[in-house]
Design an enzyme around this catalytic site. Sequence first.
Site, PDB file in Angstrom:
ATOM      1  N   HIS A 181       0.871  -1.176  -0.001  1.00 16.12           N
ATOM      2  CA  HIS A 181       0.164  -0.159   0.018  1.00 16.12           C
ATOM      3  C   HIS A 181       0.871   1.228   0.077  1.00 16.12           C
ATOM      4  CE1 HIS A 181      -3.928  -1.765   1.882  1.00 16.12           C
ATOM      5  NE2 HIS A 181      -4.009  -1.679   0.704  1.00 16.12           N
TER       6      HIS A 181
ATOM      7  N   CYS B 168      -2.085   2.423   9.220  1.00 15.60           N
ATOM      8  CA  CYS B 168      -3.075   1.552   8.641  1.00 15.60           C
ATOM      9  C   CYS B 168      -4.262   1.615   9.581  1.00 15.60           C
ATOM     10  CB  CYS B 168      -2.501   0.180   8.774  1.00 15.60           C
ATOM     11  SG  CYS B 168      -1.280  -0.070   7.248  1.00 15.60           S
TER      12      CYS B 168
END
Length: 294
Positions: A181, A284
């Site tokens: 990511h 996250c």
Amino acid sequence: MSTHESLAPADTATSGRIQQHRKYLMCRPEHFTVSYSINPWMEPTRPTDTAKALRQWQTLYDTYLALGHEVELIDPLEGLPDMVYTANGGFLIDGIAYGAKFRFAERVPEGPAFMEWFRANGYEVVEPAEVNEGEGDFLLVGDTILAGTGFRSTGDSHREVGEVFGREVVSLTLTDPRFYHLDTAIAVLDPVEGPSGVERATIAYLPAAFDERSQGILRERYPDAIQVSDADGAVFGLNSASDGRNVIISPRATGFEAQLRERGYTPVLVDLSELLLGGGGIKCCTLELRGVQR
């Protein structure tokens, strides 16, 4: 350094860094475990400690409150252990929530759950047609959206997010599966607005996580950015949260901590080692809620 000690206020006059109020969405890791593998960090044979994950998560939550930020909570759902990684649940600007459409079947049910929360809390929800994993791959830097692709979110989602928000989108390609990511390889350090004339390293990033084209774009657009070492990247040092002055980072990213101090930021150290077993860190677990609710 303890988290408490690191929360001492910085001298804004000398650092030139201005703290901005943030509003975040988090999810308690009540069901956290690693029962499948969808990234290189996840090893189902390795034991996980849910109670430890909860304690570490609580420290992060308490840190945000101690810094004066607001935190909303979404209820964790049984069978969705990765809901703790709320950054993947959507991307929000000006009260509009662009929903997530997950690549892997194990996380697909999270998308509707997050969109339901956004609607219930007054956000205008745009349901995605393209595969994207929210703020995991979309980062707002000033008026520009940096968008990651290569492992999770597709390039078509970059077009879609640009249409939703009417902003410039800069596509960046990730090439190292450990950094699947964008928010594992780039940290947005400064607020959208700041005083004119103040030198600002808008982002920090790990060059080795990107292809050559993307590295060139980052060098050109952000010549004053902090370039982080592979060692600090590998401990998820860049998976951090910043309010423009305080930067919450992993205590293992010692080189990055020193770089931040040199630039006038105040590092705040929070250990999420247990949640890293699922391939997630501070960012996250933190979805920024931008825009007025209700």
